[in-house]
Design a protein around this motif. Sequence first.
Motif, PDB file in Angstrom:
ATOM      1  N   ALA A  46       2.034   1.243   4.872  1.00  0.00           N
ATOM      2  CA  ALA A  46       0.663   1.548   5.274  1.00  0.00           C
ATOM      3  C   ALA A  46      -0.204   1.835   4.062  1.00  0.00           C
ATOM      4  O   ALA A  46      -1.360   1.392   3.986  1.00  0.00           O
ATOM      5  CB  ALA A  46       0.652   2.746   6.236  1.00  0.00           C
ATOM      6  N   VAL A  47       0.341   2.532   3.078  1.00  0.00           N
ATOM      7  CA  VAL A  47      -0.408   2.820   1.856  1.00  0.00           C
ATOM      8  C   VAL A  47      -0.677   1.529   1.082  1.00  0.00           C
ATOM      9  O   VAL A  47      -1.796   1.286   0.608  1.00  0.00           O
ATOM     10  CB  VAL A  47       0.342   3.845   0.972  1.00  0.00           C
ATOM     11  N   LEU A  48       0.336   0.673   0.947  1.00  0.00           N
ATOM     12  CA  LEU A  48       0.150  -0.597   0.237  1.00  0.00           C
ATOM     13  C   LEU A  48      -0.876  -1.480   0.949  1.00  0.00           C
ATOM     14  O   LEU A  48      -1.680  -2.150   0.298  1.00  0.00           O
ATOM     15  CB  LEU A  48       1.485  -1.333   0.093  1.00  0.00           C
ATOM     16  N   ASN A  49      -0.861  -1.485   2.282  1.00  0.00           N
ATOM     17  CA  ASN A  49      -1.855  -2.249   3.030  1.00  0.00           C
ATOM     18  C   ASN A  49      -3.251  -1.665   2.850  1.00  0.00           C
ATOM     19  O   ASN A  49      -4.241  -2.417   2.762  1.00  0.00           O
ATOM     20  CB  ASN A  49      -1.492  -2.310   4.511  1.00  0.00           C
ATOM     21  N   ALA A  50      -3.368  -0.340   2.772  1.00  0.00           N
ATOM     22  CA  ALA A  50      -4.673   0.290   2.537  1.00  0.00           C
ATOM     23  C   ALA A  50      -5.196  -0.070   1.150  1.00  0.00           C
ATOM     24  O   ALA A  50      -6.400  -0.324   0.977  1.00  0.00           O
ATOM     25  CB  ALA A  50      -4.551   1.804   2.694  1.00  0.00           C
ATOM     26  N   ILE A  51      -4.307  -0.123   0.164  1.00  0.00           N
ATOM     27  CA  ILE A  51      -4.723  -0.541  -1.191  1.00  0.00           C
ATOM     28  C   ILE A  51      -5.233  -1.971  -1.149  1.00  0.00           C
ATOM     29  O   ILE A  51      -6.271  -2.294  -1.733  1.00  0.00           O
ATOM     30  CB  ILE A  51      -3.554  -0.381  -2.189  1.00  0.00           C
ATOM     31  N   TYR A  52      -4.522  -2.833  -0.436  1.00  0.00           N
ATOM     32  CA  TYR A  52      -4.959  -4.234  -0.322  1.00  0.00           C
ATOM     33  C   TYR A  52      -6.318  -4.330   0.368  1.00  0.00           C
ATOM     34  O   TYR A  52      -7.203  -5.059  -0.080  1.00  0.00           O
ATOM     35  CB  TYR A  52      -3.913  -5.046   0.439  1.00  0.00           C
ATOM     36  N   ASP A  53      -6.489  -3.581   1.457  1.00  0.00           N
ATOM     37  CA  ASP A  53      -7.767  -3.608   2.179  1.00  0.00           C
ATOM     38  C   ASP A  53      -8.915  -3.105   1.312  1.00  0.00           C
ATOM     39  O   ASP A  53     -10.033  -3.613   1.379  1.00  0.00           O
ATOM     40  CB  ASP A  53      -7.680  -2.770   3.459  1.00  0.00           C
ATOM     41  N   ALA A  54      -8.643  -2.107   0.480  1.00  0.00           N
ATOM     42  CA  ALA A  54      -9.700  -1.511  -0.344  1.00  0.00           C
ATOM     43  C   ALA A  54     -10.008  -2.319  -1.599  1.00  0.00           C
ATOM     44  O   ALA A  54     -11.157  -2.334  -2.053  1.00  0.00           O
ATOM     45  CB  ALA A  54      -9.305  -0.090  -0.741  1.00  0.00           C
ATOM     46  N   THR A  55      -9.001  -2.985  -2.152  1.00  0.00           N
ATOM     47  CA  THR A  55      -9.196  -3.624  -3.465  1.00  0.00           C
ATOM     48  C   THR A  55      -9.053  -5.138  -3.449  1.00  0.00           C
ATOM     49  O   THR A  55      -9.520  -5.806  -4.364  1.00  0.00           O
ATOM     50  CB  THR A  55      -8.171  -3.085  -4.483  1.00  0.00           C
ATOM     51  N   GLY A  56      -8.384  -5.675  -2.443  1.00  0.00           N
ATOM     52  CA  GLY A  56      -8.151  -7.115  -2.403  1.00  0.00           C
ATOM     53  C   GLY A  56      -6.927  -7.556  -3.185  1.00  0.00           C
ATOM     54  O   GLY A  56      -6.674  -8.755  -3.306  1.00  0.00           O
ATOM     55  N   GLU A  67      -2.658   2.455 -12.837  1.00  0.00           N
ATOM     56  CA  GLU A  67      -2.645   1.430 -13.893  1.00  0.00           C
ATOM     57  C   GLU A  67      -2.257   0.066 -13.331  1.00  0.00           C
ATOM     58  O   GLU A  67      -2.856  -0.952 -13.675  1.00  0.00           O
ATOM     59  CB  GLU A  67      -1.671   1.830 -15.018  1.00  0.00           C
ATOM     60  N   LYS A  68      -1.267   0.032 -12.450  1.00  0.00           N
ATOM     61  CA  LYS A  68      -0.823  -1.226 -11.850  1.00  0.00           C
ATOM     62  C   LYS A  68      -1.923  -1.827 -10.974  1.00  0.00           C
ATOM     63  O   LYS A  68      -2.173  -3.034 -10.996  1.00  0.00           O
ATOM     64  CB  LYS A  68       0.442  -0.985 -11.023  1.00  0.00           C
ATOM     65  N   ILE A  69      -2.603  -0.969 -10.221  1.00  0.00           N
ATOM     66  CA  ILE A  69      -3.687  -1.439  -9.354  1.00  0.00           C
ATOM     67  C   ILE A  69      -4.838  -1.954 -10.194  1.00  0.00           C
ATOM     68  O   ILE A  69      -5.400  -3.026  -9.924  1.00  0.00           O
ATOM     69  CB  ILE A  69      -4.144  -0.313  -8.403  1.00  0.00           C
ATOM     70  N   LYS A  70      -5.211  -1.211 -11.243  1.00  0.00           N
ATOM     71  CA  LYS A  70      -6.315  -1.625 -12.130  1.00  0.00           C
ATOM     72  C   LYS A  70      -5.986  -2.956 -12.805  1.00  0.00           C
ATOM     73  O   LYS A  70      -6.838  -3.848 -12.893  1.00  0.00           O
ATOM     74  CB  LYS A  70      -6.567  -0.534 -13.178  1.00  0.00           C
ATOM     75  N   GLU A  71      -4.761  -3.103 -13.292  1.00  0.00           N
ATOM     76  CA  GLU A  71      -4.341  -4.349 -13.937  1.00  0.00           C
ATOM     77  C   GLU A  71      -4.443  -5.528 -12.957  1.00  0.00           C
ATOM     78  O   GLU A  71      -4.935  -6.600 -13.311  1.00  0.00           O
ATOM     79  CB  GLU A  71      -2.905  -4.205 -14.429  1.00  0.00           C
ATOM     80  N   ALA A  72      -4.005  -5.308 -11.716  1.00  0.00           N
ATOM     81  CA  ALA A  72      -4.084  -6.357 -10.704  1.00  0.00           C
ATOM     82  C   ALA A  72      -5.534  -6.678 -10.355  1.00  0.00           C
ATOM     83  O   ALA A  72      -5.898  -7.847 -10.177  1.00  0.00           O
ATOM     84  CB  ALA A  72      -3.317  -5.928  -9.457  1.00  0.00           C
ATOM     85  N   MET A  73      -6.395  -5.660 -10.279  1.00  0.00           N
ATOM     86  CA  MET A  73      -7.810  -5.898  -9.985  1.00  0.00           C
ATOM     87  C   MET A  73      -8.469  -6.679 -11.119  1.00  0.00           C
ATOM     88  O   MET A  73      -9.287  -7.582 -10.878  1.00  0.00           O
ATOM     89  CB  MET A  73      -8.533  -4.567  -9.756  1.00  0.00           C
TER      90      MET A  73
END
Length: 110
Positions: A46-56, A67-73
């Motif tokens: 659910a958390v990973l899906n929320a990250i996807y919904d918020a950031t793409g 850091e991993k999320i920022k790098e992916a964005m």
Amino acid sequence: MAGAGIPSINDIPDDAEVVFNETPREYGPQNSTGCSESYQSSGHVAVLNAIYDATGVRIYTLPATPEKIKEAMNALSRGEAVRQERWDLGCDMFERLDHFEAKATAEKLK
């Protein structure tokens, strides 16, 4: 969770073949890992899906650090594919069900 593909009684063959697969885990107790956590660990999805919904961006491995999320964005904004190693959790449940069904069908034809 039922929509995620948890088998019901109709999905399980009458004659199941038990396959023991030993894959020692370097960091587990006595080189082992748990086997019942799948029903207890849907919160992180659910958390990973929320990250996807918020950031793409889809995060495939934990922990989902800032850091991993920022790098992916950043990769997404540059038009690059987001590359992350996926975990190998062994064979797919539906592959095993197909195997069992094929085996049962072959037994009936004998």
